[in-house]
Design an enzyme around this catalytic site. Structure first.
Site, PDB file in Angstrom:
ATOM      1  N   ARG A 237      84.468  64.221 -20.017  1.00 56.71           N
ATOM      2  CA  ARG A 237      84.342  62.932 -19.341  1.00 56.71           C
ATOM      3  C   ARG A 237      82.978  62.932 -18.654  1.00 56.71           C
ATOM      4  NH1 ARG A 237      87.780  61.189 -22.160  1.00 56.71           N
ATOM      5  NH2 ARG A 237      89.854  60.453 -21.558  1.00 56.71           N
ATOM      6  N   GLU A 266      80.261  54.498 -18.180  1.00 53.99           N
ATOM      7  CA  GLU A 266      80.273  54.189 -19.606  1.00 53.99           C
ATOM      8  C   GLU A 266      80.427  52.702 -19.791  1.00 53.99           C
ATOM      9  OE1 GLU A 266      82.992  56.343 -22.202  1.00 53.99           O
ATOM     10  OE2 GLU A 266      82.117  58.187 -21.409  1.00 53.99           O
ATOM     11  N   HIS A 285      80.853  57.822 -26.948  1.00 55.63           N
ATOM     12  CA  HIS A 285      82.249  58.246 -26.820  1.00 55.63           C
ATOM     13  C   HIS A 285      82.974  58.217 -28.186  1.00 55.63           C
ATOM     14  CE1 HIS A 285      85.528  58.705 -23.569  1.00 55.63           C
ATOM     15  NE2 HIS A 285      86.006  59.180 -24.712  1.00 55.63           N
TER      16      HIS A 285
HETATM   17  C1  DGY Z   1      90.670  60.708 -25.214  1.00 53.89           C
HETATM   18  O1  DGY Z   1      91.538  60.860 -26.074  1.00 53.89           O
HETATM   19  O2  DGY Z   1      90.870  60.955 -24.032  1.00 53.89           O
HETATM   20  C2  DGY Z   1      89.351  60.228 -25.677  1.00 53.89           C
HETATM   21  O3  DGY Z   1      88.420  60.212 -24.677  1.00 53.89           O
HETATM   22  C3  DGY Z   1      89.464  58.885 -26.350  1.00 53.89           C
HETATM   23  O4  DGY Z   1      90.035  57.993 -25.491  1.00 53.89           O
END
Ligand code: DGY
Length: 323
Positions: A237, A266, A285
């Site tokens: 993240r 983001e 992402h």
């Molecule tokens: C997750 O699965 O947490 C990814 O970041 C996609 O949302």
């Protein structure tokens, strides 16, 4: 009998949506454009399927008296206030497991791209059309094989990255709250402190969930411990890394490069100083973004949603108030 009211925050595959529509009245945000605040849509809902990290706050939950289930299409659920759901008895589901290999593939893609100058190569040949003759002295990268990889956060995705790294003959160090001696036996990975990992690794990849404890886990102090030749990969993240500290470390040559699939915020602001550097790769992402994996995630999210609406046990639950 009135049907469950459900909102889906992004388009999902139509065959999966059809299964939800067979049992529910479905409202879905139909485009990939920016979604207006879901606070405006949540109050009449029985169920919410979030696909894109939309914040679900206690205030929003308080406006939805019938809400029974929140299904997150993704493994990370840091954007949903789980405690508020617990207090209200709302079931929360997510989609673990199916995206681990896909996200591990993307981790290696970023790592390899940064190590072997894939983006500058693309720019050289296809964007600026500078490839006029074979020059053996350009774009030298750094070896991935037989180098040392440090994995921060050794869960399912970290484990899948370690398997791939071992196939590249890398030495693999890992840092995690609970040691996994079984995985040390299985994969020959070595358990170390975060400090030791940062000091010894040629590549560091991040796979921790976002919590208070992991917010800015990698900042100025941690970056200063890394080798000047090291490359950082963040596929966890954005807020796990302090982006201003990362910018300074990349600019000052404290580390050699970075490849990140996630940013803070983001999308990253278009005037963010990180965007002015050429030793960072930023992807939008894409960790789990493959056709096959997104189908599996959508299926699991649909199963969680329908189970939660009916008060049944969620097949992939984070929080199952009735069980
Ligand atoms: C997750 O699965 O947490 C990814 O970041 C996609 O949302």
């Amino acid at each position: 009998m009135s049907r469950f009211k459900v909102f889906i925050t992004r388009p999902i595959p139509k065959e999966i949506r059809a299964k939800i529509e067979a049992e529910c009245e479905v409202d879905m945000w139909h485009t990939s454009a920016i979604l207006p605040p879901i606070a405006e849509r949540i109050s009449p809902l029985d169920g919410l399927l979030t696909y894109g990290h939309e914040l679900v706050t206690p205030e929003m939950i308080a406006t939805a008296p019938n809400l029974k289930a929140i299904s997150v299409m993704g493994v990370g659920y840091d954007h949903v206030h789980v405690e508020a759901c617990r207090e209200r008895g709302i079931a929360v589901g997510h989609t673990p497991g199916v995206l681990s290999d896909t996200t591990a593939d993307m981790t290696m893609a970023l790592l390899l791209a940064a190590a072997r100058n894939i983006v500058p190569a693309y720019n050289h040949v296809q964007v600026s059309k500078q490839w006029k003759y074979y020059d053996p002295n350009i774009l030298w990268g750094t070896d991935v094989h037989h180098s040392t990889l440090g994995i921060v956060g050794m869960g399912r995705i970290g484990h899948a990255v370690a398997k791939r790294a071992r196939a590249f003959d890398m030495r693999v160090l890992y840092y995690k709250r609970e040691r996994r001696e079984d995985w040390e036996q299985e994969l020959g990975v070595e358990y170390v402190t975060l400090e030791n990992l940062l000091e010894a690794s040629d590549f560091v990849t991040l796979h921790v969930p976002l919590t208070e404890e992991t917010t800015h886990l990698i900042g100025k102090t941690e970056l200063a411990l890394m080798k000047k030749t090291a490359i950082l990969v963040n596929i966890a993240r954005g807020p796990v890394v302090d982006h201003y500290a990362l910018h300074d470390a990349l600019k000052d040559g404290q580390i050699a490069g970075a490849a990140v699939d996630v940013t803070e915020p983001e999308p990253i602001n278009t005037d963010h100083p990180l965007l002015s550097l050429d030793n960072v790769i930023i992807a939008p992402h894409l960790g789990s973004a493959t056709i096959q994996t997104r189908m599996k995630m959508a299926t699991m999210a649909m199963e969680n949603l329908l189970a939660g609406l009916k008060g049944e046990q969620l097949p992939y639950g984070v929080l199952q108030p009735n069980f």
